[in-house]
Design a protein around this motif. Structure first.
Motif, short mmCIF file in Angstrom:
data_model
loop_
_atom_site.label_atom_id
_atom_site.label_comp_id
_atom_site.label_asym_id
_atom_site.label_seq_id
_atom_site.Cartn_x
_atom_site.Cartn_y
_atom_site.Cartn_z
N MET A 1 19.67 25.97 24.51
CA MET A 1 20.94 25.88 25.58
C MET A 1 21.89 26.00 26.05
SD MET A 1 19.69 22.76 26.58
CE MET A 1 19.77 21.39 27.80
N GLY A 2 22.55 26.35 25.37
CA GLY A 2 23.92 26.73 25.64
C GLY A 2 23.84 28.37 27.03
N MET A 3 22.91 29.09 26.80
CA MET A 3 22.70 30.37 27.89
C MET A 3 22.32 29.17 29.08
SD MET A 3 21.42 33.06 25.31
CE MET A 3 21.49 34.34 26.84
N ILE A 4 21.29 28.47 28.84
CA ILE A 4 20.85 27.36 30.44
C ILE A 4 21.90 26.98 30.73
CG2 ILE A 4 19.21 25.64 30.59
CD1 ILE A 4 17.44 26.15 28.89
N LEU A 5 22.71 26.02 30.05
CA LEU A 5 24.17 25.50 30.47
C LEU A 5 24.92 26.43 30.98
CD1 LEU A 5 23.87 22.58 28.43
CD2 LEU A 5 22.90 22.64 30.81
N GLY A 6 25.29 27.94 30.82
CA GLY A 6 26.65 29.08 31.15
C GLY A 6 27.04 29.13 30.35
N LYS A 7 27.05 28.66 28.89
CA LYS A 7 28.09 29.31 28.24
C LYS A 7 27.40 30.69 27.53
CE LYS A 7 29.05 28.67 22.96
NZ LYS A 7 30.21 28.23 22.85
N ILE A 8 28.95 30.93 28.01
CA ILE A 8 29.24 32.99 27.88
C ILE A 8 29.34 33.28 26.25
CG2 ILE A 8 30.17 35.21 28.80
CD1 ILE A 8 30.89 33.44 31.49
N SER A 9 28.73 33.83 25.27
CA SER A 9 28.66 33.74 24.21
C SER A 9 28.52 35.52 23.45
CB SER A 9 28.03 33.26 23.25
OG SER A 9 26.62 33.52 23.92
N VAL A 10 28.87 36.37 25.09
CA VAL A 10 28.84 37.87 24.63
C VAL A 10 30.03 38.04 24.86
CG1 VAL A 10 26.02 38.18 24.56
CG2 VAL A 10 27.50 38.52 26.98
N GLU A 11 30.56 39.51 24.60
CA GLU A 11 31.73 39.76 24.81
C GLU A 11 31.88 40.36 25.58
OE1 GLU A 11 34.20 44.72 23.46
OE2 GLU A 11 32.87 43.70 21.93
N THR A 12 32.88 40.31 26.47
CA THR A 12 33.57 40.16 27.70
C THR A 12 34.84 41.24 27.73
OG1 THR A 12 35.41 38.51 28.22
CG2 THR A 12 32.47 37.96 28.82
N PRO A 13 35.15 42.37 29.60
CA PRO A 13 35.56 43.15 29.30
C PRO A 13 37.12 42.40 29.18
CG PRO A 13 34.89 42.90 31.18
CD PRO A 13 34.06 41.62 30.50
N LYS A 14 37.39 42.77 28.65
CA LYS A 14 39.18 43.05 28.46
C LYS A 14 40.42 43.21 29.81
CE LYS A 14 39.66 44.11 23.95
NZ LYS A 14 38.27 43.19 23.00
N TYR A 15 40.89 42.39 30.28
CA TYR A 15 42.08 42.57 30.96
C TYR A 15 43.26 41.62 31.41
CZ TYR A 15 40.62 37.95 32.92
OH TYR A 15 40.41 36.65 33.16
N GLN A 16 44.16 42.12 32.20
CA GLN A 16 45.88 41.95 32.30
C GLN A 16 45.62 40.91 33.90
OE1 GLN A 16 48.91 44.24 32.06
NE2 GLN A 16 50.66 42.84 33.15
N LEU A 17 46.12 39.25 33.50
CA LEU A 17 45.92 39.43 34.60
C LEU A 17 47.80 39.08 35.16
CD1 LEU A 17 44.23 36.32 36.09
CD2 LEU A 17 46.07 35.30 35.08
N ILE A 18 48.04 39.49 36.04
CA ILE A 18 48.52 40.22 36.99
C ILE A 18 49.27 38.85 38.14
CG2 ILE A 18 50.29 42.02 38.41
CD1 ILE A 18 48.16 43.80 37.67
N LYS A 19 48.66 38.16 38.58
CA LYS A 19 48.79 37.63 39.89
C LYS A 19 47.53 36.22 39.62
CE LYS A 19 49.60 36.79 44.39
NZ LYS A 19 49.88 37.23 45.79
N SER A 20 47.69 34.99 39.92
CA SER A 20 46.82 34.23 39.97
C SER A 20 47.13 33.25 41.18
CB SER A 20 46.68 32.81 38.73
OG SER A 20 45.31 32.54 38.67
N SER A 21 46.47 33.55 42.41
CA SER A 21 47.02 32.36 43.67
C SER A 21 45.80 32.12 43.63
CB SER A 21 47.21 33.21 44.68
OG SER A 21 45.99 33.91 44.74
N ALA A 22 45.61 30.78 44.51
CA ALA A 22 44.74 29.99 44.96
C ALA A 22 43.42 30.60 45.69
CB ALA A 22 45.04 29.12 46.25
N ASP A 23 44.17 31.88 46.20
CA ASP A 23 43.03 33.04 47.00
C ASP A 23 42.25 33.40 45.59
OD1 ASP A 23 43.41 31.02 49.04
OD2 ASP A 23 44.66 32.29 49.82
N TYR A 24 43.46 34.36 44.56
CA TYR A 24 42.48 35.37 44.18
C TYR A 24 43.12 36.16 43.03
CZ TYR A 24 45.85 37.89 46.22
OH TYR A 24 47.12 38.48 46.75
N GLU A 25 43.04 35.93 42.02
CA GLU A 25 43.18 36.93 40.95
C GLU A 25 43.52 38.40 40.55
OE1 GLU A 25 41.96 33.54 37.15
OE2 GLU A 25 41.70 35.37 36.80
N ILE A 26 44.29 39.18 40.54
CA ILE A 26 44.65 40.57 40.35
C ILE A 26 44.26 41.03 38.99
CG2 ILE A 26 46.34 42.00 40.97
CD1 ILE A 26 45.16 40.98 43.64
#
Length: 205
Positions: free
Chosen positions: A1-26
């Motif tokens: 049920m979780g996957m149908i409702l968009g729950k992400i339970s698998v490993e996702t890539p690691k990253y560093q958030l450098i910047k976050s704005s209204a238009d995008y993330e770096i």
């Protein structure tokens, strides 16, 4: 049920958030090991996601793992699609699946799909060797992207609109775009569209 409702339970890539704005993330992504399969979509009736099965067989997502150990390898997210329109430069991202359409004259119909292997594999030689010789295991270094997130179905029209807007915003703010965009899809096809997570990613210096 979780996957149908968009729950992400698998490993996702690691990253560093450098910047976050209204238009995008770096974001700056850490090095990773990928499994890659390059193919002509006409082999799969024009389906650019047609190579998915080959890579899924390698990790054992559809049954017995098609690697020499054999060892079942955990699935990760997102699924990445890359359509390369101009240069033949290969650009990838920390994802289990990356699809890239070759941009050179002689390779314009080719598509590359990539699975990001789990973080426990630090070097290409540590990953199980594929039985199918069309599957290539290689390392991706650190890379930086401008990213925008959106929901719903990632149709070509929607993606094109997101890419153009993101590219303009990045260039407006002084970032140099270094390659074609990637489309990241985090959910399986049976996830209801309102609950899907998608991202458009553009490589930058």
């Amino acid at each position: 049920m979780g996957m149908i409702l968009g729950k992400i339970s698998v490993e996702t890539p690691k990253y560093q958030l450098i910047k976050s704005s209204a238009d995008y993330e770096i974001r700056k992504y850490v090095p990773s090991v990928i499994a890659e399969f390059t193919f002509d979509p006409s082999q799969f009736k024009g389906d650019k996601d047609g190579g998915f099965t080959v890579l899924a067989n390698y990790i054992g997502a559809l049954g017995n793992p098609q690697n020499t150990k054999p060892e079942k390898i955990a699935m990760t997210a997102p699924v990445i699609t890359k359509t390369q329109e101009s240069s033949g430069e290969k650009i990838a991202m920390t994802a289990p699946v990356v699809t890239k359409a070759g941009g050179e004259e002689e390779k314009k119909n080719m598509v590359s799909m990539q699975f990001l292997l789990p973080d426990k594999y630090k070097k290409a030689e540590e990953a199980p060797k594929p039985v199918d010789e069309r599957v290539v295991i290689r390392e991706e270094g650190e890379r930086k992207y401008g990213v925008v997130k959106f929901g719903g179905v990632a149709t070509e029209a929607v993606v094109e609109e997101k890419v153009e807007k993101l590219k303009k915003c990045l260039e407006r703010d002084g970032y140099k775009v270094t390659g074609e965009f990637l489309l990241a899809r985090y959910n399986p096809p049976w996830t209801l569209p309102p609950f899907r997570t998608n991202e458009v990613m553009i490589p930058i210096e």
